[in-house]
Design an enzyme around this catalytic site. Sequence first.
Site, mmCIF file in Angstrom:
data_model
loop_
_atom_site.group_PDB
_atom_site.id
_atom_site.type_symbol
_atom_site.label_atom_id
_atom_site.label_comp_id
_atom_site.label_asym_id
_atom_site.label_seq_id
_atom_site.Cartn_x
_atom_site.Cartn_y
_atom_site.Cartn_z
ATOM 1 N N LYS A 104 0.858 -1.192 0.000
ATOM 2 C CA LYS A 104 0.000 0.000 0.000
ATOM 3 C C LYS A 104 0.888 1.233 0.000
ATOM 4 C CE LYS A 104 -4.317 1.565 0.575
ATOM 5 N NZ LYS A 104 -5.597 0.968 0.191
HETATM 6 P P1 NAD Z 1 -12.831 7.117 -4.064
HETATM 7 O O1 NAD Z 1 -11.798 8.156 -3.991
HETATM 8 O O2 NAD Z 1 -13.326 6.680 -5.393
HETATM 9 O O3 NAD Z 1 -14.117 7.544 -3.190
HETATM 10 C C1 NAD Z 1 -14.042 7.941 -1.842
HETATM 11 C C2 NAD Z 1 -15.383 8.518 -1.459
HETATM 12 O O4 NAD Z 1 -15.384 8.772 -0.057
HETATM 13 C C3 NAD Z 1 -15.710 9.848 -2.137
HETATM 14 O O5 NAD Z 1 -17.078 9.885 -2.457
HETATM 15 C C4 NAD Z 1 -15.395 10.880 -1.047
HETATM 16 O O6 NAD Z 1 -16.109 12.094 -1.200
HETATM 17 C C5 NAD Z 1 -15.832 10.109 0.170
HETATM 18 N N1 NAD Z 1 -15.273 10.593 1.427
HETATM 19 C C6 NAD Z 1 -14.015 10.973 1.678
HETATM 20 N N2 NAD Z 1 -13.915 11.355 2.975
HETATM 21 C C7 NAD Z 1 -15.121 11.194 3.524
HETATM 22 C C8 NAD Z 1 -15.662 11.401 4.816
HETATM 23 N N3 NAD Z 1 -14.894 11.865 5.810
HETATM 24 N N4 NAD Z 1 -16.969 11.110 5.042
HETATM 25 C C9 NAD Z 1 -17.743 10.631 4.044
HETATM 26 N N5 NAD Z 1 -17.294 10.419 2.795
HETATM 27 C C10 NAD Z 1 -16.005 10.694 2.546
HETATM 28 O O7 NAD Z 1 -12.255 5.860 -3.258
HETATM 29 P P2 NAD Z 1 -12.682 4.335 -3.373
HETATM 30 O O8 NAD Z 1 -11.785 3.671 -4.346
HETATM 31 O O9 NAD Z 1 -14.141 4.240 -3.517
HETATM 32 O O10 NAD Z 1 -12.246 3.774 -1.932
HETATM 33 C C11 NAD Z 1 -13.079 3.923 -0.785
HETATM 34 C C12 NAD Z 1 -12.600 2.976 0.298
HETATM 35 O O11 NAD Z 1 -12.638 1.628 -0.186
HETATM 36 C C13 NAD Z 1 -11.158 3.183 0.772
HETATM 37 O O12 NAD Z 1 -11.068 2.857 2.135
HETATM 38 C C14 NAD Z 1 -10.377 2.178 -0.045
HETATM 39 O O13 NAD Z 1 -9.151 1.821 0.561
HETATM 40 C C15 NAD Z 1 -11.355 1.020 -0.047
HETATM 41 N N6 NAD Z 1 -11.156 0.049 -1.117
HETATM 42 C C16 NAD Z 1 -11.178 0.450 -2.416
HETATM 43 C C17 NAD Z 1 -11.024 -0.514 -3.417
HETATM 44 C C18 NAD Z 1 -11.093 -0.160 -4.886
HETATM 45 O O14 NAD Z 1 -11.109 -1.078 -5.721
HETATM 46 N N7 NAD Z 1 -11.176 1.113 -5.251
HETATM 47 C C19 NAD Z 1 -10.810 -1.869 -3.076
HETATM 48 C C20 NAD Z 1 -10.816 -2.231 -1.725
HETATM 49 C C21 NAD Z 1 -11.002 -1.264 -0.759
#
Ligand code: NAD
Length: 427
Positions: A104
Site C-alpha cells: 500500500k
Molecule cells: P474514491 O476516492 O473513489 O471515493 C471515496 C469517497 O469517499 C468519495 O465519495 C469521497 O467524497 C468520500 N469521502 C471521503 N472522505 C469522507 C468522509 N470523511 N466522510 C464521508 N465520505 C467521505 O475511493 P474508493 O476507491 O471508492 O475507496 C473507498 C474505500 O474503499 C477506501 O477505504 C479504499 O481503501 C477502499 N477500497 C477500495 C477498493 C477499490 O477497488 N477502489 C478496493 C478495496 C477497498
Amino acid sequence: MSNVDNIVSRMYKAAEIIKLDERLLTILPTFKLKWESDLLVTMDNGEKRSFRAMRFWHRTPYTDAPHKGGIRFHPDIDAEMMKSHAMEMSLKIWGMKIELGGAKGGIAIDPSKFSDRERKNITEEYVKELVERDGIGPYFDVPAPDVGTNAEVMGWIRQAYAKQRRKYQSSSFAGVVTGKSSDYGGIPGREPATGYGLVVALKKVMELKKLSPANFKKVAIIGFGNVGKNVAKFLANENFNVVAISDVNGGVYCPEGISIETLTRISRPSDVENGIQISNKKMVELDVDILIPAALENNITGENAANVKAKIILEGANGPTTPEADGILTDKGVLIIPDTLANAGGVCVSYFEWARNQNYLDERIPIAKNGRTITEEEVLKAMAEMMSDSASEVYKYSQKYKVDLRLAAYMVGMTRIAPLLKRKYFV
Ligand code: NAD
C-alpha cells in the site's frame, strides 16, 4: 495503539487459536519494503513543490510473485495507516488463495487541487523514484486504484514505468499496474469489482447465517466514489432499498429509497432530488438494517458505535471500524462483515488483470473462448465464485473456533501461508 499494533495483536490472537508455529510471529509483523520520500515536482507556474510519498510491502513467502495494493492520493496519508493496509491486503489475498503479497502507498495530495498535467507529473515522479529502487514492476510491486486515483492515473503509471524501463526490458509493460482502462491493458469489470464483491460477500454471509434478506432491506452508504457508488447500484438491482448516501461534503436521506436510475445517473449525493440533507455523523446513526462505510478508515469509533442502529456492517472501506468500536458493536449483536473478506473483489479482479497481462496461469482466471473478448459478466462471475469460497471458509472458521468473522479471516489467511513461510524462512 497504532493501526499496525492493532493488526499485530489480532495476528497474535489468531496465532494462539490456530496454534501457529511461534517462529512465524517474528516474520508476519515485518515489512519487506518501507519507503518514504519527498517528491520534487514542477508545477504549471514553473515552481518546484515537494510532496510526501510512500510505499510499503508486507512480508510474503512468494519470491516469484509481486506485491499488490492500492495507491492513494489524499492529503492525510499516514505511514502507519498505509502499513496496516499493506498487512491486511496480504491477509485478504491469502484468504482468496492468491499467490501475491500485500502492499500500500500513496502521495499526500488533494488531487482536486491540481491540474491534470500536475497530477500526471506528480505520478511520473513517484514512479521514477520507485523504479530507482526496484520498488515497482510486474514482478516487484503492482499498484492499483484507491482513494483519489483511478484508471487514468493507472495509465500514467504504465507509461511512466515504460519510459524508465524500455532501455532494459523489451517485454510488455502492461502488468506493472492494474485498474487500467480496458482499451489500455485493463480487464472489463475491474471498475465495479469491489462494489460487486461486497454484495457477493453480504449475500453469502446472510445465506450461511440463515438471515432472511426480507429483514435486511434498508441500506445507508458512506462514501460515493468507486466503491460506494457501485455497491449502491448493485444493491438497488438486488432489491435492497438504498435510503441514504454520502460523500465528503455530507449525505442525503430519502426514506422511500433512491432509485437505481438516480444512483446510476448522479455523481454526487447532493444531486439527489428531494432528499433530506444530513451530516456524515448522522449517517452512522441512521435507522437502517445495513450500514456500509465505503469512504475512509476510523469511521465507526468508540464515540459513535453505541449509537449505530444497523444490524449489519459491511466494510467497503479498509479499516473503517476501530477495535474499540468493534467491541461495542459485537456486544450489541451487530454482525460485522470485515474488510479483509468483504472488499476483496477489487484485488481479485486486479489479479485476473495482472495474470492476463503476464500470461500467468491459474485455472480460476476467466478466459475468453473462440477469439471473442471477455465480458464484464464473465469476470464478475469468476470473482464471485472465489469470494463465495472465501466467505464459506471464513464462516467455517468462525463457527469452529467461536470467533467473529474478522478474526476468522485472519486465521484463514495465516493458516494458508504458514507452511510456505516455514519453508522459506526456517529451512
Ligand atoms: P474514491 O476516492 O473513489 O471515493 C471515496 C469517497 O469517499 C468519495 O465519495 C469521497 O467524497 C468520500 N469521502 C471521503 N472522505 C469522507 C468522509 N470523511 N466522510 C464521508 N465520505 C467521505 O475511493 P474508493 O476507491 O471508492 O475507496 C473507498 C474505500 O474503499 C477506501 O477505504 C479504499 O481503501 C477502499 N477500497 C477500495 C477498493 C477499490 O477497488 N477502489 C478496493 C478495496 C477497498
